[in-house]
Write an enzyme that holds these catalytic residues in place. Structure first.
Site, PDB file in Angstrom:
ATOM      1  N   SER A 132       0.827  -1.215   0.000  1.00  0.00           N
ATOM      2  CA  SER A 132       0.000   0.000   0.000  1.00  0.00           C
ATOM      3  C   SER A 132       0.856   1.258   0.000  1.00  0.00           C
ATOM      4  O   SER A 132       1.695   1.428   0.876  1.00  0.00           O
ATOM      5  CB  SER A 132      -0.853   0.075   1.272  1.00  0.00           C
ATOM      6  N   HIS A 170      -3.309   0.631  -4.238  1.00  0.00           N
ATOM      7  CA  HIS A 170      -2.726  -0.483  -4.977  1.00  0.00           C
ATOM      8  C   HIS A 170      -3.059  -0.314  -6.451  1.00  0.00           C
ATOM      9  O   HIS A 170      -4.235  -0.362  -6.825  1.00  0.00           O
ATOM     10  CB  HIS A 170      -3.310  -1.815  -4.501  1.00  0.00           C
ATOM     11  N   HIS A 224      -5.454  -9.561  -1.184  1.00  0.00           N
ATOM     12  CA  HIS A 224      -5.510  -9.892   0.239  1.00  0.00           C
ATOM     13  C   HIS A 224      -6.701 -10.813   0.499  1.00  0.00           C
ATOM     14  O   HIS A 224      -7.723 -10.708  -0.183  1.00  0.00           O
ATOM     15  CB  HIS A 224      -5.727  -8.614   1.075  1.00  0.00           C
ATOM     16  N   TYR A 257      -8.652 -10.402   2.899  1.00  0.00           N
ATOM     17  CA  TYR A 257      -9.777  -9.578   3.361  1.00  0.00           C
ATOM     18  C   TYR A 257     -10.632  -9.041   2.222  1.00  0.00           C
ATOM     19  O   TYR A 257     -11.759  -8.601   2.431  1.00  0.00           O
ATOM     20  CB  TYR A 257      -9.316  -8.445   4.296  1.00  0.00           C
ATOM     21  N   GLU A 258     -10.093  -9.085   1.009  1.00  0.00           N
ATOM     22  CA  GLU A 258     -10.903  -8.677  -0.150  1.00  0.00           C
ATOM     23  C   GLU A 258     -11.860  -9.791  -0.576  1.00  0.00           C
ATOM     24  O   GLU A 258     -12.635  -9.614  -1.508  1.00  0.00           O
ATOM     25  CB  GLU A 258      -9.989  -8.321  -1.332  1.00  0.00           C
ATOM     26  N   ALA A 318       2.924  -1.915   4.136  1.00  0.00           N
ATOM     27  CA  ALA A 318       2.656  -0.888   5.141  1.00  0.00           C
ATOM     28  C   ALA A 318       2.184  -1.629   6.385  1.00  0.00           C
ATOM     29  O   ALA A 318       1.435  -2.594   6.283  1.00  0.00           O
ATOM     30  CB  ALA A 318       1.574   0.063   4.651  1.00  0.00           C
ATOM     31  N   MET A 336      -1.696  -6.885   7.246  1.00  0.00           N
ATOM     32  CA  MET A 336      -2.722  -7.794   6.716  1.00  0.00           C
ATOM     33  C   MET A 336      -2.250  -8.504   5.448  1.00  0.00           C
ATOM     34  O   MET A 336      -3.064  -8.882   4.608  1.00  0.00           O
ATOM     35  CB  MET A 336      -4.002  -7.003   6.410  1.00  0.00           C
ATOM     36  N   SER A 337      -0.962  -8.679   5.322  1.00  0.00           N
ATOM     37  CA  SER A 337      -0.448  -9.277   4.083  1.00  0.00           C
ATOM     38  C   SER A 337       0.837 -10.046   4.373  1.00  0.00           C
ATOM     39  O   SER A 337       1.156 -10.349   5.518  1.00  0.00           O
ATOM     40  CB  SER A 337      -0.176  -8.179   3.044  1.00  0.00           C
ATOM     41  N   ASN A 374       2.043   3.882  11.174  1.00  0.00           N
ATOM     42  CA  ASN A 374       1.329   4.397  12.350  1.00  0.00           C
ATOM     43  C   ASN A 374       1.688   3.540  13.552  1.00  0.00           C
ATOM     44  O   ASN A 374       1.924   2.342  13.396  1.00  0.00           O
ATOM     45  CB  ASN A 374      -0.191   4.311  12.120  1.00  0.00           C
ATOM     46  N   HIS A 402      -7.178   4.686   7.035  1.00  0.00           N
ATOM     47  CA  HIS A 402      -6.456   4.275   5.835  1.00  0.00           C
ATOM     48  C   HIS A 402      -5.756   5.482   5.205  1.00  0.00           C
ATOM     49  O   HIS A 402      -4.649   5.369   4.674  1.00  0.00           O
ATOM     50  CB  HIS A 402      -7.411   3.614   4.852  1.00  0.00           C
TER      51      HIS A 402
HETATM   52  N1  HPA Z   1      -2.640  -2.624  11.566  1.00  0.00           N
HETATM   53  C1  HPA Z   1      -2.726  -3.496  10.547  1.00  0.00           C
HETATM   54  N2  HPA Z   1      -2.346  -3.214   9.313  1.00  0.00           N
HETATM   55  C2  HPA Z   1      -1.830  -1.993   9.091  1.00  0.00           C
HETATM   56  C3  HPA Z   1      -1.705  -1.037  10.105  1.00  0.00           C
HETATM   57  C4  HPA Z   1      -2.128  -1.377  11.413  1.00  0.00           C
HETATM   58  O1  HPA Z   1      -2.035  -0.588  12.369  1.00  0.00           O
HETATM   59  N3  HPA Z   1      -1.153   0.071   9.539  1.00  0.00           N
HETATM   60  C5  HPA Z   1      -0.948  -0.217   8.226  1.00  0.00           C
HETATM   61  N4  HPA Z   1      -1.364  -1.468   7.951  1.00  0.00           N
END
Ligand code: HPA
Length: 282
Positions: free
Chosen positions: A37, A68, A90, A92-93, A120, A218-219, A242, A254
């Protein structure tokens, strides 16, 4: 209960995908790169690119995650032949796990002996601030999924895969050297891969820290497992966008993730390019 297709289903799919790519480019990549991302801009630096939108490859959906682009780009970066995935699929998609790992495996099928995974991620280590680059030295697969469930294809990889050195030590050292040569700080740690698509609760982030994770996303973990299974050497860098939930008092968004990835992207790009320039012949 329906049968799980399993990794044996991948070989014909990869042949079909590789043939579709070969109709457009004969380039044999020295390394495959997956851009997460907000990290896709490295793909814009590729010289003499052949860019193939995912939707033009047989059976691949158009990616839905924002940030993406969804293209496979073959070409040269600083003279090194590369195959670059700008964006990924992913779970989650709603994609099944084999779809999620096909892109990484395709890079291997095109001839890349190594793969660099980027993503990310949220910081679990409380010392990580937005913009921290973290060399991935190991992972926790907390997705509850595996790309290797179901009948195995012994011609590609073993049934019971050893993951002792899932994250290649030699490539990791090369990434450290590359970061140092650019004067860019590179933290290190364990990446926890979760299913998403929610960000974590503060309790989950505390749990992840107890489990030994330093970053969460998540990847990546399923791709790493599949690529190792197929005999590729794996390395990766997380861009911490973050502090994880509860570490920072503000809610996560996001937009914040993409903005932080954009801001730190040039540093990641500099590390990757220095790494590529020093890659030995395979
Ligand atoms: N959690 C999960 N996935 C992420 C995060 C997060 O804080 N930041 C960027 N991708």
């Amino acid at each position: 209960m329906t049968a799980i297709p399993g990794p044996r289903a991948l070989a014909p799919r990869l042949d079909q995908l590789a043939a579709a790519v070969r109709a457009r480019s004969a380039l044999v990549p020295r390394i495959g790169i997956v851009l997460g991302s907000g990290l896709g801009r490295l793909g814009e630096r590729i010289e003499d690119p052949v860019a193939i939108p995912y939707a033009e490859l047989p059976g691949w959906p158009a990616p839905t995650a924002q940030g993406h682009a969804g293209r496979l780009i073959l070409g040269r970066l600083d003279g090194i032949p590369v195959a670059c995935l700008q964006g990924r699929f992913h779970c989650y998609e709603g994609h099944d796990v084999l779809t999620v790992v096909e892109p990484a495996l395709l890079l291997g099928r095109l001839g890349a002996p190594e793969i660099l995974l980027t993503n990310a991620a949220g910081g679990v280590d409380p010392t990580f601030t937005a913009g921290t680059l973290m060399l991935i030295t190991d992972h926790l697969n907390l997705t509850g999924r595996s790309p290797l469930l179901g009948p195995n294809d012994d011609a590609v990889g073993p049934r019971f895969l050893d993951l002792t050195a899932a994250w290649d030590r030699d490539l990791a050292e090369r990434l450290r050297v590359a970061a140092r040569s650019e004067g860019i700080p590179l933290a290190e740690g364990t990446y926890a891969g979760l299913l998403g698509p929610t960000y974590e609760t503060p309790a989950e982030v505390r749990m992840l820290r107890t489990l030994g994770a330093h970053a969460v996303g998540m990847s990546t973990v399923l791709e790493a497992i599949a690529a190792r299974w197929a005999g590729m050497r794996v390395c990766g860098i997380s861009l911490v966008t973050n502090p994880g939930a509860g570490i920072s008092p503000t809610p996560l968004s996001h937009a914040e993730v993409i903005a932080a990835a954009d801001a730190a992207g040039p540093r990641l790009e500099a590390v990757v390019r220095a790494f590529l320039r020093e890659l030995p012949a395979p």
